[in-house]
Design a protein around this motif. Structure first.
Motif, PDB file in Angstrom:
ATOM      1  N   ALA A   1       5.558   4.738   1.570  1.00  0.00           N
ATOM      2  CA  ALA A   1       6.061   6.052   2.001  1.00  0.00           C
ATOM      3  C   ALA A   1       6.867   5.937   3.287  1.00  0.00           C
ATOM      4  O   ALA A   1       7.953   6.523   3.410  1.00  0.00           O
TER       5      ALA A   1
ATOM      6  N   ASP B   1       0.839  -1.186   0.000  1.00  0.00           N
ATOM      7  CA  ASP B   1       0.000   0.000   0.000  1.00  0.00           C
ATOM      8  C   ASP B   1       0.880   1.245   0.000  1.00  0.00           C
ATOM      9  O   ASP B   1       2.081   1.186   0.207  1.00  0.00           O
ATOM     10  N   GLU B   2       0.265   2.388  -0.237  1.00  0.00           N
ATOM     11  CA  GLU B   2       1.021   3.626  -0.355  1.00  0.00           C
ATOM     12  C   GLU B   2       1.607   4.071   0.983  1.00  0.00           C
ATOM     13  O   GLU B   2       2.694   4.628   1.037  1.00  0.00           O
TER      14      GLU B   2
END
Length: 153
Positions: free
Chosen positions: A122, A117-118
């Motif tokens: 990140a 997932d983002e």
């Protein structure tokens, strides 16, 4: 005074007419020691391996895997710093780590990629880069005054 004593005394006395030498470049500006180059190559390959493993672990086990991947990265970066006693020792595995993670960001032709997932992506990227900078800029390791921590003594 015999000639032998005069010869010994003259070789041990400091030269007073010598011009002062400027100190050589230090830190990242200093040229790398040629004997350390194989060690730097091994650290870069190990950094790429830790980046690959960290990518898979953080995507599979999100909260705990992310912390485990960042701890492994920090251990490698700081271990390289301690092993080589240079800033380059922390930056070389960080470059290998970054290149491996960057290569995994490309994805596949089908449209999917390794990262789950983002948020995990990140945190893994920013956390890994922050750990690399912290390990590269940490102060030099103190050497005990009695020399107990030096090798070869």
């Amino acid at each position: 005074m015999s000639s032998r004593q005069r010869q010994r005394a003259s070789s041990q006395s400091p030269r007073t007419n010598a011009p002062p030498r400027s100190p050589g470049p230090g830190g990242l500006a200093a040229p790398p020691n040629p004997r350390r180059i194989p060690l730097y190559v091994a650290l870069a390959v190990l950094g790429a391996a830790v980046g690959l493993a960290g990518t898979l672990v953080q995507a599979a086990l999100f909260p705990g895997g992310l912390l485990l991947a960042l701890a492994a990265s920090a251990g490698l970066f700081y271990g390289g710093r301690v092993l080589t006693r240079t800033q380059l020792g922390a930056l070389v595995p960080a470059v290998g780590w970054f290149l491996a993670v960057l290569a995994l960001l490309g994805g596949r032709p089908e449209g999917d990629y390794v990262f789950g997932d983002e948020l995990g992506l990140a945190l893994f990227m920013l956390g890994g880069m922050a750990v690399a900078v912290i390990c590269a800029t940490v102060a030099r390791l103190p050497v005990p005054a009695n020399g107990a921590g030096q090798s070869g003594t």
